[in-house]
Design an enzyme around this catalytic site. Structure first.
Site, PDB file in Angstrom:
ATOM      1  N   ASP A  60      -6.675   2.540   7.752  1.00 46.91           N
ATOM      2  CA  ASP A  60      -5.348   3.135   7.938  1.00 46.91           C
ATOM      3  C   ASP A  60      -5.484   4.644   7.845  1.00 46.91           C
ATOM      4  O   ASP A  60      -6.588   5.183   8.002  1.00 46.91           O
ATOM      5  CB  ASP A  60      -4.338   2.563   6.930  1.00 46.91           C
ATOM      6  CG  ASP A  60      -4.652   2.941   5.483  1.00 46.91           C
ATOM      7  OD1 ASP A  60      -5.645   3.673   5.232  1.00 46.91           O
ATOM      8  OD2 ASP A  60      -3.897   2.513   4.581  1.00 46.91           O
ATOM      9  N   ARG A 113      -4.196  -4.292   7.517  1.00 47.22           N
ATOM     10  CA  ARG A 113      -5.232  -3.303   7.848  1.00 47.22           C
ATOM     11  C   ARG A 113      -6.501  -3.986   8.352  1.00 47.22           C
ATOM     12  O   ARG A 113      -7.165  -3.496   9.268  1.00 47.22           O
ATOM     13  CB  ARG A 113      -5.552  -2.451   6.617  1.00 47.22           C
ATOM     14  CG  ARG A 113      -4.472  -1.442   6.276  1.00 47.22           C
ATOM     15  CD  ARG A 113      -4.875  -0.587   5.100  1.00 47.22           C
ATOM     16  NE  ARG A 113      -4.861  -1.326   3.850  1.00 47.22           N
ATOM     17  CZ  ARG A 113      -5.774  -1.213   2.891  1.00 47.22           C
ATOM     18  NH1 ARG A 113      -6.798  -0.413   3.048  1.00 47.22           N
ATOM     19  NH2 ARG A 113      -5.659  -1.892   1.762  1.00 47.22           N
ATOM     20  N   TYR A 117       5.733  -8.677   8.699  1.00 49.06           N
ATOM     21  CA  TYR A 117       5.493  -7.240   8.817  1.00 49.06           C
ATOM     22  C   TYR A 117       5.720  -6.789  10.256  1.00 49.06           C
ATOM     23  O   TYR A 117       5.485  -7.542  11.204  1.00 49.06           O
ATOM     24  CB  TYR A 117       4.047  -6.887   8.446  1.00 49.06           C
ATOM     25  CG  TYR A 117       3.637  -7.209   7.033  1.00 49.06           C
ATOM     26  CD1 TYR A 117       3.760  -6.269   6.022  1.00 49.06           C
ATOM     27  CD2 TYR A 117       3.099  -8.460   6.718  1.00 49.06           C
ATOM     28  CE1 TYR A 117       3.370  -6.564   4.720  1.00 49.06           C
ATOM     29  CE2 TYR A 117       2.705  -8.766   5.423  1.00 49.06           C
ATOM     30  CZ  TYR A 117       2.845  -7.806   4.430  1.00 49.06           C
ATOM     31  OH  TYR A 117       2.459  -8.105   3.144  1.00 49.06           O
ATOM     32  N   ASP A 131       0.828  -1.201   0.000  1.00 41.95           N
ATOM     33  CA  ASP A 131       0.000   0.000   0.000  1.00 41.95           C
ATOM     34  C   ASP A 131       0.867   1.257   0.000  1.00 41.95           C
ATOM     35  O   ASP A 131       2.008   1.229   0.472  1.00 41.95           O
ATOM     36  CB  ASP A 131      -0.911   0.032   1.228  1.00 41.95           C
ATOM     37  CG  ASP A 131      -1.996  -1.027   1.172  1.00 41.95           C
ATOM     38  OD1 ASP A 131      -2.372  -1.430   0.065  1.00 41.95           O
ATOM     39  OD2 ASP A 131      -2.466  -1.457   2.250  1.00 41.95           O
TER      40      ASP A 131
END
Length: 283
Positions: A92, A184, A78, A50
Site C-alpha cells: 500500500d 493488500r 470493502y 490499517d
C-alpha cells in the site's frame, strides 16, 4: 449515521458502537480517543483497520466485549482502489514504490479474467507489514527495522471480487470476504497474476456482518458527546492529532501528501500572479 444519541447508550452495561475510522489513525488510536472522550472503563475493537484504511470500526464496551470474537468472525465488505504497474513492500502507500512495470497493454477482459482465480476458498500470505505475530513479535515491527521473516499462507474465502471501474493504471473494486483476508495481499497477488505488479491506494471497510458504515458515528460526533468535566477535574492528556502519519509509520504517505500540498501551493501562487506588462518599444 446512527440516530442514537449518548443518552441512548449504557456503556457500562455494554454497547456495540459503530465508528467511521479516519485516515492515518490506527484502530488503537480510535479506541483510546473514544475511551477518553466518553469515559468508558472497558472497551475494545472488533477487527483492526490499517492506518491508511477508513470505514467501519466496531467498538464493544462493558459486557459486550465478550462478543468481540463473534463480531470479528463475520464476513466483511470493502471497496477501494488498486494501482497497477507499481509495487511497494507494504503493498500500500505506507512504503515507497520499489518496482515499476508496463501495464498499458492490458485489456479490460484480461484484468477481469485475472480476478476469477481469487474467488472462493484460497491460500493467501499476509503482508510483512501486518499485525501477524512471528515468534512473539508483530510482523510490522520486524519489517520497519528491515528484518526479514517468513509468513505462512493461511486459508481465507473471497465471496465476491468485483471490479467497479477500470481506468488504468487504477482499478476500483468491491470485495466480500472472510475474517483474516488482507486486501493488500489481494492487490499484490492480482499484480503478480497480471505480470505488472500492483498496490493498494485506497480502502474503505463498508460492512461487517449486518453492521454498515452508513450507521457509524464520526469521531467528531463522538467528541460532541463528551460529558462536561466536573468542577476541579483535571483535563485528560492531549489527544493524538487527527493527522499524524509519521506516528503511524507512514513516511511515504506523508511525503506524498507533502508533495501534493506543495504542488497545490505552487499552482495557487502561479494563478495569483499578475500578468507581465506588455513589452513596449522605445520612443
Amino acid at each position: 449515521m446512527s440516530e442514537k444519541t449518548l443518552a441512548d447508550y449504557d456503556f457500562e452495561a455494554g454497547e456495540v458502537l459503530l465508528l467511521d475510522k479516519p485516515l492515518t489513525w490506527t484502530s488503537f488510536d480510535v479506541v483510546r480517543k473514544v475511551k477518553n472522550a466518553l469515559r468508558i472503563k472497558k472497551i475494545g475493537h472488533a477487527g483492526t483497520l490499517d492506518p491508511l484504511a477508513t470505514g467501519l470500526l466496531i467498538l464493544c464496551t462493558g459486557k459486550k466485549t465478550k462478543e468481540i470474537d463473534l463480531i470479528q468472525a463475520q464476513e466483511k465488505e470493502y471497496t477501494g482502489t488498486f494501482r497497477l504497474g507499481e509495487t511497494t513492500p507494504s503493498f500500500d502507500l505506507e512504503t515507497a514504490v520499489d518496482m515499476a512495470r508496463p501495464y498499458a497493454h492490458l485489456t479490460n477482459d484480461e484484468i477481469l479474467a485475472a480476478t476469477l482465480p481469487f474467488v472462493g476458498v484460497i491460500q493467501q500470505t499476509p503482508p510483512l507489514f501486518s499485525a501477524v505475530k512471528i515468534d512473539g513479535k508483530r510482523a510490522y515491527e520486524l519489517a520497519r527495522t528491515g528484518q526479514e521473516a517468513e509468513i505462512k499462507a493461511k486459508t481465507v474465502e473471497i465471496k465476491t471480487f468485483e471490479l467497479t471501474r477500470i481506468a488504468l493504471p487504477e482499478i476500483d473494486f468491491r470485495v466480500v470476504c472472510s475474517k483474516g483476508t488482507y486486501i493488500r495481499s489481494l492487490a499484490r497477488d492480482l499484480g503478480l497474476a497480471l505480470g505488472c505488479g500492483a498496490h493498494l491506494t485506497r480502502l474503505v471497510r463498508t460492512r461487517i456482518g449486518a453492521y454498515r458504515v452508513e450507521d457509524a458515528f464520526s469521531l467528531e460526533a463522538i467528541e460532541a458527546m463528551r460529558p462536561p468535566r466536573a468542577e476541579g477535574e483535571a483535563r485528560s492528556r492531549i489527544e493524538r492529532p487527527r493527522t499524524a502519519p509519521n506516528r503511524a509509520g507512514l513516511q511515504y504517505y506523508a511525503a506524498l501528501q507533502a508533495d501534493a500540498l506543495a504542488a497545490q501551493h505552487n499552482q495557487e501562487a502561479n494563478a495569483g500572479e499578475a500578468p507581465a506588462p506588455p513589452a513596449t518599444s522605445p520612443d
